[in-house]
Write a protein that holds these residues in place. Sequence first.
Motif, PDB file in Angstrom:
ATOM      1  N   LEU A  96       2.976  10.997 -10.932  1.00 32.45           N
ATOM      2  CA  LEU A  96       2.109  12.386 -10.955  1.00 32.45           C
ATOM      3  C   LEU A  96       0.707  11.910 -10.551  1.00 32.45           C
ATOM      4  CD1 LEU A  96       3.826  14.774 -13.365  1.00 32.45           C
ATOM      5  CD2 LEU A  96       4.081  14.837 -10.834  1.00 32.45           C
ATOM      6  N   VAL A  97       0.163  11.116 -11.465  1.00 35.02           N
ATOM      7  CA  VAL A  97      -1.281  10.972 -11.363  1.00 35.02           C
ATOM      8  C   VAL A  97      -1.493  10.172  -9.895  1.00 35.02           C
ATOM      9  CG1 VAL A  97      -3.324   9.390 -12.407  1.00 35.02           C
ATOM     10  CG2 VAL A  97      -1.826  11.041 -13.869  1.00 35.02           C
ATOM     11  N   ALA A  99       0.313  10.211  -7.330  1.00 34.53           N
ATOM     12  CA  ALA A  99       0.431  11.072  -6.293  1.00 34.53           C
ATOM     13  C   ALA A  99      -0.703  11.797  -5.959  1.00 34.53           C
ATOM     14  CB  ALA A  99       1.661  12.147  -6.342  1.00 34.53           C
ATOM     15  N   PHE A 100      -1.404  12.235  -6.980  1.00 34.88           N
ATOM     16  CA  PHE A 100      -2.685  12.867  -7.020  1.00 34.88           C
ATOM     17  C   PHE A 100      -3.833  11.949  -6.237  1.00 34.88           C
ATOM     18  CE2 PHE A 100      -6.839  13.863  -8.926  1.00 34.88           C
ATOM     19  CZ  PHE A 100      -6.975  15.275  -8.337  1.00 34.88           C
ATOM     20  N   VAL A 101      -3.924  10.700  -6.719  1.00 36.66           N
ATOM     21  CA  VAL A 101      -4.740   9.846  -6.331  1.00 36.66           C
ATOM     22  C   VAL A 101      -4.663   9.656  -5.022  1.00 36.66           C
ATOM     23  CG1 VAL A 101      -5.615   7.492  -6.497  1.00 36.66           C
ATOM     24  CG2 VAL A 101      -5.111   8.593  -8.579  1.00 36.66           C
ATOM     25  N   TYR A 103      -3.252  11.710  -2.633  1.00 33.66           N
ATOM     26  CA  TYR A 103      -3.813  12.858  -2.248  1.00 33.66           C
ATOM     27  C   TYR A 103      -5.181  12.809  -1.848  1.00 33.66           C
ATOM     28  CZ  TYR A 103      -4.366  17.664  -0.899  1.00 33.66           C
ATOM     29  OH  TYR A 103      -4.662  18.807  -0.438  1.00 33.66           O
ATOM     30  N   GLU A 104      -5.782  12.608  -2.903  1.00 33.73           N
ATOM     31  CA  GLU A 104      -7.205  12.572  -2.765  1.00 33.73           C
ATOM     32  C   GLU A 104      -7.958  11.559  -1.895  1.00 33.73           C
ATOM     33  OE1 GLU A 104      -9.410  14.815  -3.914  1.00 33.73           O
ATOM     34  OE2 GLU A 104      -7.828  16.165  -4.619  1.00 33.73           O
TER      35      GLU A 104
END
Length: 669
Positions: A96-97, A99-101, A103-104
């Motif tokens: 999850l982390v 995926a966030f990285v 995306y950002e």
Amino acid sequence: MRSHTRTWFILLPRQKKAFILISADVFFAIFALWAALSLRWGELYVPKSDEWYLFAAAPVIAVPIFIKMGLYRAIIRYIEVRALWTIIQATTLYALVFAFVLYESGIKGVPRTVLPLNWLNMMLLVGSSRFFARWWLGELYLNLGGGRGVKSHSKKNVVIYGAGNAGVQLASALGYGREFRPIAFIDDDVLLQKQKVNGLRIYPLSSLRYLIERHQVSDILLAMPSANRARKSEIIRLLEPFAVHVMSMPGLSDIAQGKVTVDALQEVDIADLLGRDAVAPDQSLLHANIAGKVVMVTGAGGSIGSELCRQIIRLQPNSLILFEISEFALYAIEKELQHLLTKRRAGSRLADGTPAIPGDINNAEEIKLIPVLGSVTNAKRCEKICNTFKVQTIYHAAAYKHVPMVERNPGEAVWNNIFGTLHVAQAAIKADVETFVLISTDKAVRPTNTMGATKRFAELILQALSLNAVNNLRTRFTMVRFGNVLGSSGSVVPLFKEQIARGGPVTVTDERIIRYFMTIPEASQLVIQAGAMGHGGDVFVLDMGEPIRIVDLAKRMIHLSGLEIKDAEHPDGDIEISYTGLRPGEKLYEELLIGDNVSKTDHARIMRAQEHVIPWAELEKMLATLEQATEDDDFERVRGVLADAVTGFIPQCEIEDVLWKEDRRLVNG
């Protein structure tokens, strides 16, 4: 070469092992992402310029998360399936982390399906690596003896009786131990037989001899902590013909309280041989004479007295007075009870807030323990204690009870058992003690020995005092009579254990001798309940179950130790049973009733006996004569008084005449 590599890894310090695991996870993070991209594109993937940042970020994200989730604190060789859930949680959080990285970061051209593939790859790599290492290192660790140099070939082959949850847990725990190697299960459930659990096959009991012979099985481990005593006794009887040592798991309550672990094996409880389960106590009877009251136990350091104290302390008394003549015994029981109270004051409770032990001590801070060193033969001391502390309940357990020893010291037995009881009873009357409970014995019934006669005389004193209207008694006297208790001082059980441990012989006085047996906790609990049922002068008799032949008990203890009886049929056996003849004053069998006049009570294990009573005026004269005869060391006259007072007292004259005359000669010099 591989064995040397495993040995080298096991002997590494924890910090270096953690560094190796972290290095492996760094590689897994990079490889999992590369594999995910390769699977998505269907070819060996070569990262583009800006995608290299993702390969650098993956381990930077994963390792801190894994550290936080405790993946590097686990001991790999002990890791269990439930650790898989932690791995799933850690890798999911990482995915999850990540995926966030991603995306950002704004990096383009990475398909969305790469993210679940990356998560799945990471979970498989991290999880499988741990369990592979567990398998790879586990057997070698055992060969090294857990790092203590104990070789695996020294482990004993054992069979576990019971393939339920407890048995499976026990097998798993023993797999990491250094002493036992489980090779099979035995279970009575036909549906389980021929199945396998953790690689161990489940057999019926009929296959036990085959397993013993093929695998040189030395021990049978009973894994039935929740089974009742009747069931355990049945199984133990089935195992007796086999020359194996029988051990058992501790009870579920001990495991739940954290007193012991699942693999803390112990000798078979001798109480299980009785095959009788204790009746659930009546809580109102247990608390009636104890809760919120000042309680005194005489002989507090003895077998029965100390167990009474343990039971009483859980029933919330205001104060507990420990009255004991032995300094060491008093010190030992006070220390034990103080430790118990300290644990309760520290709030020893389970995770849900319930007491760790049933009947836990809620007012531990308020309970006072008062150790008093003294003798029940000191009338003034007894009276002063009762008055000073305003005693409300007395359990009188102080007595000389070892039959042969009392036969050789009849004068001291008279002072302690008879006049000691008289002095404590009179002190109770003067101090307006509410309840007085005498711990009596089955040997008081038609005795052939001085001990039994003195205990029956003590009963007669309390009965006479209860009927003496002149005293206008406020004190309620009750007597509780029962047989032998397992494990008490002087009991055959510890004697047999000691004799078996040193290789025998096991000594039995007579092949025909039988005795009633009860566990100390059950006897003490019933004593407390019976004491609350009395109206004054009552003699209560405990239901001791079926009598047991002492020689049968000896044989069972030898068999359960994995040894064979040495006799004419088995000249190469291990332990011989020798018959020494009845000891002075000993009977072939004991009784609990003088007559047949007995009635039931509300409790299934407690009966009320109606027996002959001597009026106080007459008994008082006997006491005066007995006192003078004892002071004069006139033991023949002592025996005459006891014979006049105690119904059915028939001493073994020939033996006793010799003993008493010898004692008199020694006293007179």
